[in-house]
Design an enzyme around this catalytic site. Structure first.
Site, mmCIF file in Angstrom:
data_model
loop_
_atom_site.group_PDB
_atom_site.id
_atom_site.type_symbol
_atom_site.label_atom_id
_atom_site.label_comp_id
_atom_site.label_asym_id
_atom_site.label_seq_id
_atom_site.Cartn_x
_atom_site.Cartn_y
_atom_site.Cartn_z
ATOM 1 C CB CYS A 93 10.674 80.834 -27.988
ATOM 2 S SG CYS A 93 10.713 79.240 -28.844
ATOM 3 C CE LYS A 149 7.029 81.818 -25.622
ATOM 4 N NZ LYS A 149 7.394 80.376 -25.568
ATOM 5 C CD GLU A 180 11.030 79.612 -24.679
ATOM 6 O OE1 GLU A 180 9.912 80.078 -24.399
ATOM 7 O OE2 GLU A 180 11.261 78.958 -25.718
#
Length: 303
Positions: free
Chosen positions: A160, A126, A44
């Protein structure tokens, strides 16, 4: 089917030119391929080193750095598509900010791109944003999750913070994902630990493989990613046929380089079908029980 995965603990470097960036990325890919890697995973916000191409003043400014990286993103994706084609591998490209215009408004997301020997496979934005992304960068969530049906197997991506939310991984695995890629960027050991624990828990719950790739090292020229802590790792369920710890491979904390693991996807299918435990199959039972929560109040003792 046995799959060789390489996951990067990736340092962000200053680049004076696009050629310097291309040389670095090419060297990293060639090093993984030389060890036999078929799936290469980058972290990321690994794309944030592109902010250096805007010069020192832009790299120091949160908004300007974001704009520079977004501007170079198409070239970056083209570079990785070329490398995937040249070496006949699949690559999760370093994630970074994307700015798209929808009905007159700029929409910002944090996007990871998966490419393969035949070119672009697809994107995953995300889903759940951290406080920094919401409050400082005004980066928003993407729309929907993707499962990528590839020659290597079915792949999902939880970027993440996303890895810390079980329902996201569960939805991907219910659609057939056998591998969950977890690119990460964390500035404390606590943050890294949350993502790693999340990745291991998702491997346990879904009886699948999870792959964490972090950024590592200090970046004093770009406040957006100035401190990076983490270790690359590949995890599976601690079940029959897997390592007892669930750790297939793991690098040292803050140690840059590739971490390699051989993964047997037939073992994922075997675990889900006939493992020592059957968490993947039994998940609906836990969901049913969760709907019956009752509050039981203590009765005050009689005088």
């Amino acid at each position: 089917m046995t799959l060789h995965i390489a996951t990067a603990a990736y340092p962000l470097d200053w680049h004076d030119s696009w050629d310097a960036y291309e040389a670095k990325v090419t060297q990293w890919v060639e090093a993984a391929v030389a060890e036999g890697a078929q799936l290469l995973v980058f972290p990321e916000y690994g794309a944030m080193e592109l902010a250096s191409l805007g010069g020192a003043e832009a790299a120091r400014d949160l908004e300007a750095a974001l704009q520079v990286v977004a501007r170079y993103r198409p070239e970056m994706e083209t570079l990785f598509i070329d490398l995937a084609f040249r070496h006949r591998v699949h690559i999760l490209v370093p994630s970074g900010p994307v700015i798209e215009n929808h009905t007159g408004a700029d929409i910002r997301t944090n996007r990871a791109t998966l490419v393969g020997p035949a070119g672009l496979i697809g994107h995953q934005d995300k889903a759940v944003m951290t406080r920094f992304e919401r409050e400082d960068w005004q980066i928003g969530a993407g729309e929907g999750l993707q499962v990528f049906d590839t020659a290597l197997g079915r792949i999902g991506i939880t970027i993440c913070y996303d890895s810390e939310f079980p329902l996201l991984a569960r939805a991907l695995c219910e659609k057939g994902a056998e591998i969950l890629l977890v690119p990460s960027c964390t500035d404390t050991v606590a943050g890294y630990s949350r993502v790693r624990i999340g990745a291991q828990a998702r491997a346990l719950e879904n009886q699948c493989v999870t792959v964490q790739s972090p950024t590592v090292g200090d970046v004093d020229w770009c406040p957006a990613v100035d401190t990076n802590r983490g270790a690359a790792g590949v995890f599976g369920p601690p079940d029959t046929g897997w390592p007892e710890t669930g750790v297939l491979a793991e690098g040292g904390l803050d140690s840059p380089g590739w971490v390699h693991a051989q993964v047997d996807l037939d073992q994922v299918r075997q675990s889900r079908h006939d493992g020592g435990v059957l968490l993947f199959q039994h998940w609906p039972e836990s969901a049913d029980q969760a709907e019956t929560v009752a509050i039981v109040r203590e009765t005050a003792p009689q005088p």
